[in-house]
Design a protein around this motif. Structure first.
Motif, PDB file in Angstrom:
ATOM      1  N   ILE A  14       0.840  -1.208   0.000  1.00 41.88           N
ATOM      2  CA  ILE A  14       0.000   0.000   0.000  1.00 41.88           C
ATOM      3  C   ILE A  14       0.868   1.249   0.000  1.00 41.88           C
ATOM      4  O   ILE A  14       1.715   1.426   0.878  1.00 41.88           O
ATOM      5  CB  ILE A  14      -0.918   0.035   1.247  1.00 41.88           C
ATOM      6  CG1 ILE A  14      -1.820  -1.192   1.273  1.00 41.88           C
ATOM      7  CG2 ILE A  14      -1.758   1.325   1.278  1.00 41.88           C
ATOM      8  CD1 ILE A  14      -2.572  -1.368   2.577  1.00 41.88           C
ATOM      9  N   ALA A  16       0.925   4.528   1.009  1.00 37.20           N
ATOM     10  CA  ALA A  16       0.084   5.351   1.899  1.00 37.20           C
ATOM     11  C   ALA A  16       0.375   6.844   1.776  1.00 37.20           C
ATOM     12  O   ALA A  16      -0.535   7.667   1.845  1.00 37.20           O
ATOM     13  CB  ALA A  16       0.248   4.895   3.343  1.00 37.20           C
ATOM     14  N   ALA A  35     -10.091  13.032   5.353  1.00 38.12           N
ATOM     15  CA  ALA A  35     -10.977  11.941   5.754  1.00 38.12           C
ATOM     16  C   ALA A  35     -10.192  10.807   6.410  1.00 38.12           C
ATOM     17  O   ALA A  35      -8.961  10.799   6.394  1.00 38.12           O
ATOM     18  CB  ALA A  35     -11.719  11.426   4.522  1.00 38.12           C
ATOM     19  N   ALA A  38      -6.690   8.987   5.049  1.00 34.91           N
ATOM     20  CA  ALA A  38      -6.004   9.863   4.089  1.00 34.91           C
ATOM     21  C   ALA A  38      -4.490   9.804   4.254  1.00 34.91           C
ATOM     22  O   ALA A  38      -3.744  10.072   3.309  1.00 34.91           O
ATOM     23  CB  ALA A  38      -6.488  11.301   4.260  1.00 34.91           C
ATOM     24  N   LYS A  40      -2.962  10.953   7.474  1.00 37.83           N
ATOM     25  CA  LYS A  40      -2.548  11.995   8.428  1.00 37.83           C
ATOM     26  C   LYS A  40      -1.671  11.416   9.542  1.00 37.83           C
ATOM     27  O   LYS A  40      -0.583  11.925   9.815  1.00 37.83           O
ATOM     28  CB  LYS A  40      -3.789  12.684   9.028  1.00 37.83           C
ATOM     29  CG  LYS A  40      -4.745  13.236   7.971  1.00 37.83           C
ATOM     30  CD  LYS A  40      -5.945  13.916   8.573  1.00 37.83           C
ATOM     31  CE  LYS A  40      -6.856  13.027   9.404  1.00 37.83           C
ATOM     32  NZ  LYS A  40      -7.536  11.944   8.664  1.00 37.83           N
ATOM     33  N   THR A  42      -0.135   8.630   9.522  1.00 38.07           N
ATOM     34  CA  THR A  42       1.076   8.085   8.896  1.00 38.07           C
ATOM     35  C   THR A  42       2.128   9.183   8.740  1.00 38.07           C
ATOM     36  O   THR A  42       3.318   8.954   8.977  1.00 38.07           O
ATOM     37  CB  THR A  42       0.721   7.474   7.520  1.00 38.07           C
ATOM     38  OG1 THR A  42      -0.206   6.407   7.731  1.00 38.07           O
ATOM     39  CG2 THR A  42       1.941   6.952   6.798  1.00 38.07           C
ATOM     40  N   GLU A 160      -5.509  14.053  16.591  1.00 37.76           N
ATOM     41  CA  GLU A 160      -6.926  14.014  16.986  1.00 37.76           C
ATOM     42  C   GLU A 160      -7.169  14.310  18.459  1.00 37.76           C
ATOM     43  O   GLU A 160      -7.797  13.503  19.160  1.00 37.76           O
ATOM     44  CB  GLU A 160      -7.512  12.625  16.676  1.00 37.76           C
ATOM     45  CG  GLU A 160      -7.400  12.211  15.232  1.00 37.76           C
ATOM     46  CD  GLU A 160      -8.575  12.667  14.383  1.00 37.76           C
ATOM     47  OE1 GLU A 160      -9.437  13.390  14.898  1.00 37.76           O
ATOM     48  OE2 GLU A 160      -8.585  12.313  13.198  1.00 37.76           O
TER      49      GLU A 160
END
Ligand code: ATP
Length: 234
Positions: A14, A16, A35, A38, A40, A42, A160
């Motif tokens: 993947i 990313a 979203a 997306a 972030k 990572t 977050e």
């Protein structure tokens, strides 16, 4: 102070992150919105060398930290408050806070910073003898931020911080982020709560499936039609 150039990350097959470039200027609050999935988190993990980068570079204060070990990145003043409330549940609030200063030896300054975080989060001072695992979700989130501040970051990256919190606490978290920034800490903020994040941000980046699609001042992004439709629920 921190510059990311053309960063790529793969998880197995993947791809990313597909060439992320961003700049965190001195004194600013920068947010990264987008979203789920997306890339972030990572991006933050790659900056901290918690995951391997495929290519690209990360420069902190003129120093190339692309291949630096995590502990040296922390020593250089870049600190990540991870998503979720990663506190030590069996230790008290005060012990958790003390652990945030584990790389430091300047006792007088550590005591000053402890007073400062208790000023920022009076709720934590009231509960300093309580086991962290028995705090409410919002209080644990505050403790995670308080502990990061004890490392005296030059750049605090928050993943977050408002996730799962009641609206009133979300408001206070964002005003505390502003205060932290005023005290001289640069902030890189990841948020799904794009509106609140952009309102306090000097600059923002919108991420979609591993690339940055739009960037601009907080104000510009709040006024951007595409951003409004996709991320501000308008
Ligand atoms: P969210 O807001 O949901 O946390 P995000 O923008 O932070 O999303 P990332 O967690 O960075 O997104 O994930 C980016 C992509 O990489 C996703 O497709 C995710 O499934 C994938 N991914 C993340 N971690 C791993 C992993 N350890 N192994 C495999 N794929 C992963």
């Amino acid at each position: 102070m921190l510059e990311i150039k053309d960063l790529h990350v793969h998880y197995g097959g993947i791809h990313a992150l597909r060439g992320i470039s961003l700049n965190i200027e001195e004194g600013k609050i920068i947010s990264l919105v987008g979203a789920n999935g997306a890339g972030k988190s990572t991006t933050l993990k790659a900056i901290m060398s918690l995951i391997q980068k495929t290519s690209g570079s990360v420069i902190n204060d003129g120093k190339d930290i692309t291949n630096e070990k995590t502990k040296n990145i922390v020593k250089g003043g870049v600190i990540l408050t991870p998503e979720g409330r990663r506190v030590f549940p069996d230790l008290t609030v005060d012990e958790n806070i003390a652990l945030g200063a584990y790389t430091r030896k300047d006792k007088v300054e550590i005591a000053k910073d402890r007073n400062w975080v208790f000023e920022l989060f009076p709720r934590l001072e009231e509960r300093k003898w309580q086991a962290a695992g028995t705090l409410s979700g919002g209080e644990q989130q505050m403790l995670a931020v308080a502990r990061s501040l004890m490392g005296r970051p030059k750049l605090l990256m928050m993943d977050e911080p408002s996730l799962g919190l009641a609206p009133l606490i979300v408001k206070s978290i964002f005003s505390i982020i502003k205060e932290i920034n005023k005290a001289g800490v640069n902030v890189l903020l990841i948020e799904q709560n794009a509106k609140a994040a952009l309102e306090i941000s000097d600059y923002g980046y919108v991420m979609e499936t591993g690339v940055i699609t739009i960037s601009g001042t907080g104000k510009e992004l709040l006024g951007n039609d595409q951003v409004r439709k996709a991320y501000l629920g308008e």
